[in-house]
Design a protein around this motif. Structure first.
Motif, PDB file in Angstrom:
ATOM      1  N   ILE A   1      -5.821   0.576  -2.532  1.00 24.51           N
ATOM      2  CA  ILE A   1      -5.359   1.651  -3.404  1.00 24.51           C
ATOM      3  C   ILE A   1      -6.470   2.087  -4.357  1.00 24.51           C
ATOM      4  O   ILE A   1      -6.722   3.281  -4.548  1.00 24.51           O
ATOM      5  CB  ILE A   1      -4.116   1.213  -4.197  1.00 24.51           C
TER       6      ILE A   1
ATOM      7  N   SER B   1       0.983   3.526  -3.313  1.00 20.31           N
ATOM      8  CA  SER B   1       0.281   4.798  -3.147  1.00 20.31           C
ATOM      9  C   SER B   1       0.973   5.923  -3.904  1.00 20.31           C
ATOM     10  O   SER B   1       0.361   6.936  -4.235  1.00 20.31           O
ATOM     11  CB  SER B   1       0.180   5.162  -1.665  1.00 20.31           C
TER      12      SER B   1
ATOM     13  N   ILE C   1       0.834  -1.200   0.000  1.00 21.64           N
ATOM     14  CA  ILE C   1       0.000   0.000   0.000  1.00 21.64           C
ATOM     15  C   ILE C   1       0.868   1.248   0.000  1.00 21.64           C
ATOM     16  O   ILE C   1       0.645   2.195  -0.762  1.00 21.64           O
ATOM     17  CB  ILE C   1      -0.952   0.008   1.217  1.00 21.64           C
TER      18      ILE C   1
ATOM     19  N   SER D   1      -3.941  -4.936  -0.974  1.00 18.20           N
ATOM     20  CA  SER D   1      -3.290  -3.665  -1.285  1.00 18.20           C
ATOM     21  C   SER D   1      -3.935  -3.040  -2.516  1.00 18.20           C
ATOM     22  O   SER D   1      -4.173  -1.823  -2.554  1.00 18.20           O
ATOM     23  CB  SER D   1      -1.790  -3.869  -1.498  1.00 18.20           C
TER      24      SER D   1
END
Length: 306
Positions: free
Chosen positions: A170, A109, A105, A166
């Motif tokens: 996101i 990101s 993550i 993840s």
């Protein structure tokens, strides 16, 4: 909603997920897919009650079907992969691989519009991951790992599990305008899919004690219920990089919960892991607060969910 407040709300999910292992152990011998079906039904009911109290059904009607499909796939896919991985491979190592999702993550990101991946984010994530590895990996040193075909498959599923959560987190950021009430639909759809899969491949087994029933209900109310709603707020409106790094507190807090319940023995690794996880989160917090311009990559332009 202010970014700081949304981030604080997102932290609530981390605290709730710290109880996931404890309640899962307590709910035995309920099989995984049945556990999924029951707990997500409870989690969905929480959302329905909230929607009724806030008259939020009108907002749900305007949400595209692809968003409902995305949310359901995220919740159902993650838990199916997670439970399957822990059935096939040693739980400690499979759990460590699955807990790559906070690191992913933080790193992914940096691809989001308006976000910048700072070097301190990377260092903080690495420190926090080292702390999580100490907690889970310590058991591998003492017990050893048998490398079998089933275990290898389990490790692969655990890695897919990390990618799934993840990716879900996101992409949820890209759906910032979708109301959190939609999570109730995700939960209910996940419950239905899990129930169908359970009836196809598992025997139905219910808890044999009051404690087991209590753990089952608590699981649905907290780690597989309220946690998803507050996490949705956090990743959409809060500091997703700080949340991703702070998520490493979950295995630490989960271990502490098991220790306090008498299901695990404390050792030096807990103290060392606490320092690493806290230090990693502090670095990520500093990077987010100062907004340094030493980013590894910044993203350009928003794109809609395909």
């Amino acid at each position: 909603m202010a970014k700081g407040r949304a981030t604080a709300i997102g932290f609530g999910a981390i605290l709730l997920w710290a109880l996931l292992a404890l309640f899962t152990v307590g709910s035995a011998p309920v099989p995984p897919l049945q556990l999924n079906a029951v707990t997500f039904a409870i989690g969905g009911a929480i959302g329905v009650i909230w929607i009724l109290a806030t008259d939020g059904f009108a907002a749900l009607r305007g949400i595209p079907l692809r968003v409902y499909a995305f949310g359901t796939a995220g919740l159902f896919g993650y838990h199916l992969l997670y439970f399957s991985a822990l059935r096939l491979a040693p739980a400690a190592e499979a759990g460590l691989i699955a807990y790559l999702w906070p690191l992913l993550i933080v790193l992914f990101s940096g691809l989001l519009p308006g976000e910048r991946l700072n070097r301190l984010h990377v260092v903080g994530a690495a420190l926090a991951f080292a702390g999580a590895a100490l907690i889970v990996g310590g058991r591998l040193v003492s017990t050893g790992v048998t490398m079998t075909a089933a275990a290898l498959l389990g490790y692969g599923l655990a890695f897919l599990c990390a990618l799934t959560w993840s990716g879900y987190s996101i992409l949820s950021r890209r759906l910032g305008d979708v109301p959190t009430a939609s999570v109730a639909v995700f939960c209910l759809a996940t419950s239905v899919l899990s129930a169908l899969a359970h009836l196809a491949v598992e025997d139905t087994v219910w808890p044999a004690t009051g404690t087991g029933w209590g753990a089952l209900i608590a699981l649905g109310l907290g780690p597989v219920g309220l946690a998803f709603y507050v996490w949705d707020v956090g990743v959409k409106k809060g500091d997703i990089q700080l949340l991703g790094t702070a998520s490493y507190a979950a295995p630490l807090l989960s271990t502490l919960a098991l220790v306090l319940s008498g299901l695990a023995t404390p050792d030096w690794r807990l103290g060392a892991a606490a320092v690493l996880i806290t230090g990693g989160a502090a670095l990520a917090a500093r990077a987010s607060a100062t907004g340094k311009h030493t980013g590894l990559r910044s993203s350009r332009g928003a794109r809609s969910l395909p």
